[in-house]
Design an enzyme around this catalytic site. Structure first.
Site, PDB file in Angstrom:
ATOM      1  N   ARG A   1      -2.102  -8.858   1.467  1.00  0.00           N
ATOM      2  CA  ARG A   1      -3.148  -9.882   1.324  1.00  0.00           C
ATOM      3  C   ARG A   1      -2.809 -10.829   0.181  1.00  0.00           C
ATOM      4  O   ARG A   1      -1.965 -10.511  -0.668  1.00  0.00           O
ATOM      5  CB  ARG A   1      -4.512  -9.226   1.118  1.00  0.00           C
ATOM      6  CG  ARG A   1      -4.640  -8.526  -0.187  1.00  0.00           C
ATOM      7  CD  ARG A   1      -6.011  -7.953  -0.406  1.00  0.00           C
ATOM      8  NE  ARG A   1      -5.928  -6.996  -1.503  1.00  0.00           N
ATOM      9  CZ  ARG A   1      -5.865  -7.322  -2.774  1.00  0.00           C
ATOM     10  NH1 ARG A   1      -5.879  -8.580  -3.136  1.00  0.00           N
ATOM     11  NH2 ARG A   1      -5.763  -6.393  -3.703  1.00  0.00           N
TER      12      ARG A   1
ATOM     13  N   HIS B   1      -9.000  14.763   2.242  1.00  0.00           N
ATOM     14  CA  HIS B   1      -8.115  13.631   1.911  1.00  0.00           C
ATOM     15  C   HIS B   1      -8.242  13.266   0.444  1.00  0.00           C
ATOM     16  O   HIS B   1      -9.250  13.568  -0.196  1.00  0.00           O
ATOM     17  CB  HIS B   1      -8.446  12.394   2.752  1.00  0.00           C
ATOM     18  CG  HIS B   1      -7.913  12.456   4.147  1.00  0.00           C
ATOM     19  ND1 HIS B   1      -8.606  13.045   5.178  1.00  0.00           N
ATOM     20  CD2 HIS B   1      -6.743  11.997   4.682  1.00  0.00           C
ATOM     21  CE1 HIS B   1      -7.888  12.951   6.294  1.00  0.00           C
ATOM     22  NE2 HIS B   1      -6.747  12.323   6.021  1.00  0.00           N
ATOM     23  N   HIS B   2      -7.245  12.528  -0.051  1.00  0.00           N
ATOM     24  CA  HIS B   2      -7.202  12.021  -1.425  1.00  0.00           C
ATOM     25  C   HIS B   2      -8.442  11.194  -1.765  1.00  0.00           C
ATOM     26  O   HIS B   2      -9.134  10.680  -0.871  1.00  0.00           O
ATOM     27  CB  HIS B   2      -5.940  11.173  -1.624  1.00  0.00           C
ATOM     28  CG  HIS B   2      -5.816  10.040  -0.655  1.00  0.00           C
ATOM     29  ND1 HIS B   2      -6.437   8.837  -0.832  1.00  0.00           N
ATOM     30  CD2 HIS B   2      -5.153   9.940   0.522  1.00  0.00           C
ATOM     31  CE1 HIS B   2      -6.157   8.031   0.181  1.00  0.00           C
ATOM     32  NE2 HIS B   2      -5.378   8.687   1.027  1.00  0.00           N
TER      33      HIS B   2
ATOM     34  N   GLY C   1     -10.325   9.103  10.671  1.00  0.00           N
ATOM     35  CA  GLY C   1     -10.097   8.719  12.066  1.00  0.00           C
ATOM     36  C   GLY C   1      -9.489   9.883  12.848  1.00  0.00           C
ATOM     37  O   GLY C   1      -9.775  10.073  14.028  1.00  0.00           O
TER      38      GLY C   1
ATOM     39  N   GLY D   1       0.811  -1.216   0.000  1.00  0.00           N
ATOM     40  CA  GLY D   1       0.000   0.000   0.000  1.00  0.00           C
ATOM     41  C   GLY D   1       0.846   1.268   0.000  1.00  0.00           C
ATOM     42  O   GLY D   1       2.074   1.224   0.075  1.00  0.00           O
ATOM     43  N   ARG D   2       0.157   2.414  -0.086  1.00  0.00           N
ATOM     44  CA  ARG D   2       0.856   3.713  -0.070  1.00  0.00           C
ATOM     45  C   ARG D   2       1.689   3.852   1.198  1.00  0.00           C
ATOM     46  O   ARG D   2       2.865   4.197   1.150  1.00  0.00           O
ATOM     47  CB  ARG D   2      -0.166   4.867  -0.128  1.00  0.00           C
ATOM     48  CG  ARG D   2      -0.739   5.139  -1.486  1.00  0.00           C
ATOM     49  CD  ARG D   2      -1.850   6.176  -1.396  1.00  0.00           C
ATOM     50  NE  ARG D   2      -3.020   5.584  -0.772  1.00  0.00           N
ATOM     51  CZ  ARG D   2      -4.055   5.078  -1.453  1.00  0.00           C
ATOM     52  NH1 ARG D   2      -4.088   5.175  -2.752  1.00  0.00           N
ATOM     53  NH2 ARG D   2      -5.073   4.532  -0.830  1.00  0.00           N
ATOM     54  N   MET D   3       1.079   3.541   2.363  1.00  0.00           N
ATOM     55  CA  MET D   3       1.814   3.664   3.628  1.00  0.00           C
ATOM     56  C   MET D   3       2.849   2.559   3.769  1.00  0.00           C
ATOM     57  O   MET D   3       3.951   2.794   4.251  1.00  0.00           O
ATOM     58  CB  MET D   3       0.836   3.623   4.811  1.00  0.00           C
ATOM     59  CG  MET D   3       0.154   4.931   5.109  1.00  0.00           C
ATOM     60  SD  MET D   3       1.296   6.278   5.417  1.00  0.00           S
ATOM     61  CE  MET D   3       2.201   5.658   6.820  1.00  0.00           C
TER      62      MET D   3
ATOM     63  N   LYS E   1      -9.409   7.460  -0.311  1.00  0.00           N
ATOM     64  CA  LYS E   1      -9.667   7.161   1.111  1.00  0.00           C
ATOM     65  C   LYS E   1     -11.042   6.521   1.276  1.00  0.00           C
ATOM     66  O   LYS E   1     -12.026   6.990   0.718  1.00  0.00           O
ATOM     67  CB  LYS E   1      -9.563   8.433   1.964  1.00  0.00           C
ATOM     68  CG  LYS E   1      -9.681   8.137   3.442  1.00  0.00           C
ATOM     69  CD  LYS E   1      -9.112   9.238   4.307  1.00  0.00           C
ATOM     70  CE  LYS E   1      -9.277   8.954   5.793  1.00  0.00           C
ATOM     71  NZ  LYS E   1      -8.534   7.772   6.237  1.00  0.00           N
TER      72      LYS E   1
ATOM     73  N   GLY F   1      -1.934   1.459  12.685  1.00  0.00           N
ATOM     74  CA  GLY F   1      -2.270   2.744  12.062  1.00  0.00           C
ATOM     75  C   GLY F   1      -3.530   2.684  11.221  1.00  0.00           C
ATOM     76  O   GLY F   1      -4.042   3.719  10.800  1.00  0.00           O
TER      77      GLY F   1
END
Ligand code: NAD
Length: 274
Positions: free
Chosen positions: A40, A158-159, A168, A16-18, A162, A101
């Site tokens: 996954r 946000h982008h 959150g 993922g991005r993060m 999301k 996170g």
């Protein structure tokens, strides 16, 4: 030469991005090593070298689809909410700390997190940036000092990818405002003011509005509005690396800590966020 122990870290959500940002930060650090990169089942990137996937060089760690953390390591999970329960259970089975996170968690997951924290140390935060942690602390202080006569409203951007809304982070800031004025957020939050829901603002409401679009990494503005004046507190994230650095600081901090549910405020020594 550093005398710190190298902390082995498993990243969940590696593709993922993060995930990719976290892998880059670990590879470039001299106090951590990447133990595992997990994502996954299926899809591109599985079996690929994690360093190369993150835009760097080969590091000899391939992306796998099974989280098997070893003792003395730390798991850092930035995946998706439905994956979280299984990851928490794996950490409890292995007896390793977790830095979580992932946002948009179900109530049942938050309960599982609390019970798991009786067995392992967990740092959970909707936002690992030091700036937002401070903003949340300041939000409670300002709200407590102004009281309900100033209207508190939040705007987050946000982008477009999301999945959860409001963010959150927005919920966490709003919770701090509600708590500072002696209320539960659930009873006072307004997220929809259109159509059938439209009506004049009630005193004490906390409005939370979400904007989605482009590549915005995350912006939060908390407004306190009164007759003739408005106070605004804004945080803007320009680089995902701020969350990754915060989460990895939490991972180094939590290694070897006693079981418990900790926040980013604990990591940076700010105490209770409210
Ligand atoms: P993303 O969609 O780019 O990445 C999510 C990754 O998780 C994907 O690679 C996906 O394949 C993987 N994944 C899905 N199911 C999985 C499973 N069962 N096991 C392992 N991996 C699985 O999302 P992102 O932008 O990287 O954000 C990830 C999460 O982190 C989101 O919940 C986001 O809101 C949150 N986030 C938190 C912070 C913070 O500071 N706390 C900052 C940014 C993003």
């Amino acid at each position: 030469m550093t005398t710190e122990r190298l902390v082995p870290i498993s990243i969940v959500g590696a593709r993922g991005r993060m995930g990719k940002t976290l892998i880059r930060e670990i590879v470039l650090s001299d106090s951590m090593i990447l133990e595992a990169a997990v994502d996954r089942e299926g899809g591109a990137g599985l079996g690929q070298d994690a360093g190369r996937l993150a835009g760097l060089h080969d590091i000899g760690v391939t992306v796998v689809d099974d989280l098997r953390p070893r003792r003395n390591s730390v798991v850092v999970d930035f995946s998706l909410a439905p994956a979280t329960d299984a990851n928490i259970r794996r950490c409890v089975e292995a007896g390793v700390p977790l830095v979580l996170g992932t946002t948009g968690l179900q109530k049942s997951t938050r309960e599982l997190l609390r019970s798991a924290s009786r067995e392992i140390a967990i740092v959970s935060a909707a936002n690992f940036s030091v700036g937002v942690t401070l903003l949340t602390k300041i939000a409670g202080l300002v709200a407590g000092s102004l009281g309900e006569s100033w209207d508190a409203e939040l705007l987050e951007i946000h982008h477009s990818h999301k999945r959860d809304a409001p963010s959150g982070t927005a919920l966490r800031i709003a919770k701090a405002v509600a708590k500072a004025t002696g209320r539960e957020l659930e009873g006072v939050m307004r997220t929809d003011r259109a159509g059938e829901q439209a009506r004049p603002r009630e005193r004490g409401e906390i409005g939370v509005a979400a904007v989605r679009g482009g590549d915005s990494i995350g912006e939060h503005t908390l407004m306190f509005l009164a007759e003739g004046e408005r106070l605004e507190l804004t945080h803007r994230a320009f680089d995902r690396a701020i969350f990754a650095r915060g989460a990895l600081r939490a991972a180094r901090w939590v290694a070897g800590k006693a079981p418990g549910l900790y926040s980013m405020a604990d990591v940076i020594g700010l105490g209770d966020l409210g």
